[in-house]
Design an enzyme around this catalytic site. Structure first.
Site, PDB file in Angstrom:
ATOM      1  N   ASN A   9       0.847  -1.196   0.000  1.00 60.81           N
ATOM      2  CA  ASN A   9       0.000   0.000   0.000  1.00 60.81           C
ATOM      3  C   ASN A   9       0.889   1.255   0.000  1.00 60.81           C
ATOM      4  OD1 ASN A   9      -1.418   2.250   1.085  1.00 60.81           O
ATOM      5  ND2 ASN A   9      -2.978   0.896   1.938  1.00 60.81           N
ATOM      6  N   GLY A  11       0.260   4.374   0.359  1.00 61.32           N
ATOM      7  CA  GLY A  11      -0.050   5.321   1.436  1.00 61.32           C
ATOM      8  C   GLY A  11       0.634   4.906   2.731  1.00 61.32           C
ATOM      9  N   ASP A  69      -1.168  -4.532   9.867  1.00 62.60           N
ATOM     10  CA  ASP A  69      -2.544  -4.730   9.414  1.00 62.60           C
ATOM     11  C   ASP A  69      -3.398  -3.679  10.109  1.00 62.60           C
ATOM     12  OD1 ASP A  69      -4.128  -6.506   7.641  1.00 62.60           O
ATOM     13  OD2 ASP A  69      -5.354  -6.688   9.443  1.00 62.60           O
ATOM     14  N   PHE A 150      -4.958   8.481   2.382  1.00 59.72           N
ATOM     15  CA  PHE A 150      -5.439   7.401   1.515  1.00 59.72           C
ATOM     16  C   PHE A 150      -6.652   6.757   2.182  1.00 59.72           C
ATOM     17  CE2 PHE A 150      -4.182   3.568   3.851  1.00 59.72           C
ATOM     18  CZ  PHE A 150      -3.254   4.081   4.741  1.00 59.72           C
ATOM     19  N   TYR A 152      -9.851   5.600   3.836  1.00 58.84           N
ATOM     20  CA  TYR A 152     -11.034   6.269   4.395  1.00 58.84           C
ATOM     21  C   TYR A 152     -10.720   7.667   4.950  1.00 58.84           C
ATOM     22  CZ  TYR A 152     -12.980   1.530   4.178  1.00 58.84           C
ATOM     23  OH  TYR A 152     -13.413   0.296   3.744  1.00 58.84           O
ATOM     24  N   ASP A 153      -9.497   8.170   4.742  1.00 59.39           N
ATOM     25  CA  ASP A 153      -9.128   9.471   5.319  1.00 59.39           C
ATOM     26  C   ASP A 153     -10.107  10.597   4.967  1.00 59.39           C
ATOM     27  OD1 ASP A 153      -6.983   8.495   6.704  1.00 59.39           O
ATOM     28  OD2 ASP A 153      -5.481   9.087   5.231  1.00 59.39           O
ATOM     29  N   ARG A 179      -1.386   4.353  13.130  1.00 55.44           N
ATOM     30  CA  ARG A 179      -0.138   3.737  12.627  1.00 55.44           C
ATOM     31  C   ARG A 179       1.076   4.249  13.400  1.00 55.44           C
ATOM     32  NH1 ARG A 179      -1.592   4.347   8.036  1.00 55.44           N
ATOM     33  NH2 ARG A 179      -2.475   2.259   8.016  1.00 55.44           N
TER      34      ARG A 179
HETATM   35  P1  ITT Z   1      -0.978  -4.374   2.809  1.00 55.44           P
HETATM   36  O1  ITT Z   1      -1.773  -5.568   3.310  1.00 55.44           O
HETATM   37  O2  ITT Z   1      -0.131  -4.697   1.637  1.00 55.44           O
HETATM   38  O3  ITT Z   1      -0.223  -3.697   3.911  1.00 55.44           O
HETATM   39  P2  ITT Z   1      -3.589  -3.147   2.517  1.00 55.44           P
HETATM   40  O4  ITT Z   1      -4.057  -1.787   2.086  1.00 55.44           O
HETATM   41  O5  ITT Z   1      -4.303  -4.347   1.924  1.00 55.44           O
HETATM   42  O6  ITT Z   1      -2.017  -3.259   2.246  1.00 55.44           O
HETATM   43  P3  ITT Z   1      -4.647  -3.826   5.108  1.00 55.44           P
HETATM   44  O7  ITT Z   1      -5.039  -5.202   4.728  1.00 55.44           O
HETATM   45  O8  ITT Z   1      -3.995  -3.594   6.445  1.00 55.44           O
HETATM   46  O9  ITT Z   1      -3.624  -3.197   4.069  1.00 55.44           O
HETATM   47  O10 ITT Z   1      -5.935  -2.909   4.966  1.00 55.44           O
HETATM   48  C1  ITT Z   1      -5.896  -1.626   5.453  1.00 55.44           C
HETATM   49  C2  ITT Z   1      -7.113  -0.866   4.931  1.00 55.44           C
HETATM   50  O11 ITT Z   1      -7.703  -0.138   6.028  1.00 55.44           O
HETATM   51  C3  ITT Z   1      -6.679   0.182   3.919  1.00 55.44           C
HETATM   52  O12 ITT Z   1      -6.708  -0.332   2.598  1.00 55.44           O
HETATM   53  C4  ITT Z   1      -7.717   1.269   4.158  1.00 55.44           C
HETATM   54  O13 ITT Z   1      -8.918   0.920   3.516  1.00 55.44           O
HETATM   55  C5  ITT Z   1      -7.944   1.183   5.663  1.00 55.44           C
HETATM   56  N1  ITT Z   1      -6.971   2.035   6.376  1.00 55.44           N
HETATM   57  C6  ITT Z   1      -5.972   1.618   7.206  1.00 55.44           C
HETATM   58  N2  ITT Z   1      -5.248   2.667   7.650  1.00 55.44           N
HETATM   59  C7  ITT Z   1      -5.791   3.750   7.097  1.00 55.44           C
HETATM   60  C8  ITT Z   1      -5.468   5.120   7.158  1.00 55.44           C
HETATM   61  O14 ITT Z   1      -4.426   5.569   7.836  1.00 55.44           O
HETATM   62  N3  ITT Z   1      -6.230   5.969   6.465  1.00 55.44           N
HETATM   63  C9  ITT Z   1      -7.279   5.534   5.748  1.00 55.44           C
HETATM   64  N4  ITT Z   1      -7.641   4.257   5.609  1.00 55.44           N
HETATM   65  C10 ITT Z   1      -6.901   3.358   6.286  1.00 55.44           C
END
Ligand code: ITT
Length: 200
Positions: A9, A11, A69, A150, A152-153, A179
């Site tokens: 990801n 972001g 995660d 990124f 839901y921000d 985070r």
């Molecule tokens: P990786 O598994 O490769 O790290 P991913 O985006 O699939 O990437 P996750 O499975 O941890 O990661 O899902 C996290 C999701 O939660 C992310 O795609 C967003 O939809 C949401 N999310 C997490 N942190 C966020 C943030 O700081 N701001 C906005 N949305 C967030």
């Protein structure tokens, strides 16, 4: 010491770099430098999925890994989308569609309380693991605003603020986010490890 950021990801990579880059002697690598496969996120908790990612990526690459995660838990939706946050509107991940679905589910709902959760796992080459969690409480806005961040921000307003995370400067997000709260304690662990390696 090389630390692989175990995420696809962009972001997350941006934010993890800002949190970890001030550590002297630590070289950050990403999937572009050290390729790794997608790890199926079949766990039912953030911790399980973070551990699955850290172990899967470590065993594919043999290097030290930081995996994370995270997701959004909305009170009126009994914790959804939770561990399904990335693919709430289906696969592959579509952040805009996820946000639209969230706002649809909350149509007419007055309780907008929500929290972001992050579980970060640091795994060293020898298999030692350290896990830390962070939470950011806030509420879901009526409509998306802002272009930063990124996921839901654009619809998440942290407690104590009136703007969404996508409207606030990135430095502000990186001072209070779920985070940074999960990863900051790992900075101390990394510094100790770097000192131990330097004195060997
Ligand atoms: P990786 O598994 O490769 O790290 P991913 O985006 O699939 O990437 P996750 O499975 O941890 O990661 O899902 C996290 C999701 O939660 C992310 O795609 C967003 O939809 C949401 N999310 C997490 N942190 C966020 C943030 O700081 N701001 C906005 N949305 C967030």
């Amino acid at each position: 010491m090389i630390l692989l950021l175990g995420t696809g990801n962009p972001g997350k990579i941006r934010e993890l770099r800002a949190i970890l880059e001030p550590i002297p002697g630590l070289q950050l690598a990403t999937r572009d430098d050290t390729p790794f496969p997608d790890i199926p996120e079949v766990g039912s908790t953030f911790a399980e999925n973070a551990i699955l990612k850290a172990r899967g990526i470590a065993s594919a690459t043999g290097v030290a890994v930081l995996a994370e995660d995270s997701g959004l838990c909305v009170r009126a939706l009994r914790g959804a989308p939770g561990v399904r946050s990335a693919r709430y509107a289906g696969s592959p991940t579509d952040h805009r569609a996820n946000t639209e679905r969230l706002l649809r589910e909350l149509t007419g709902v007055t309780d907008r309380a929500a929290r972001f959760v992050s579980v970060a796992v640091l795994r060293f080459e020898d298999g030692r693991e350290v896990l830390r969690a962070g939470v950011l409480a806030g509420r879901i806005a009526r409509r998306p605003t802002g272009s930063g961040g990124f996921g839901y921000d654009p619809v998440f307003v942290p407690d104590g603020f009136t703007q969404t995370l996508a409207e606030l400067p990135p430095e502000t997000k990186n001072e209070l986010s779920h985070r940074v709260r999960a990863v900051n304690p790992l900075r101390g662990v990394l510094r100790q490890e770097l000192d131990a390696r330097a004195s060997r």
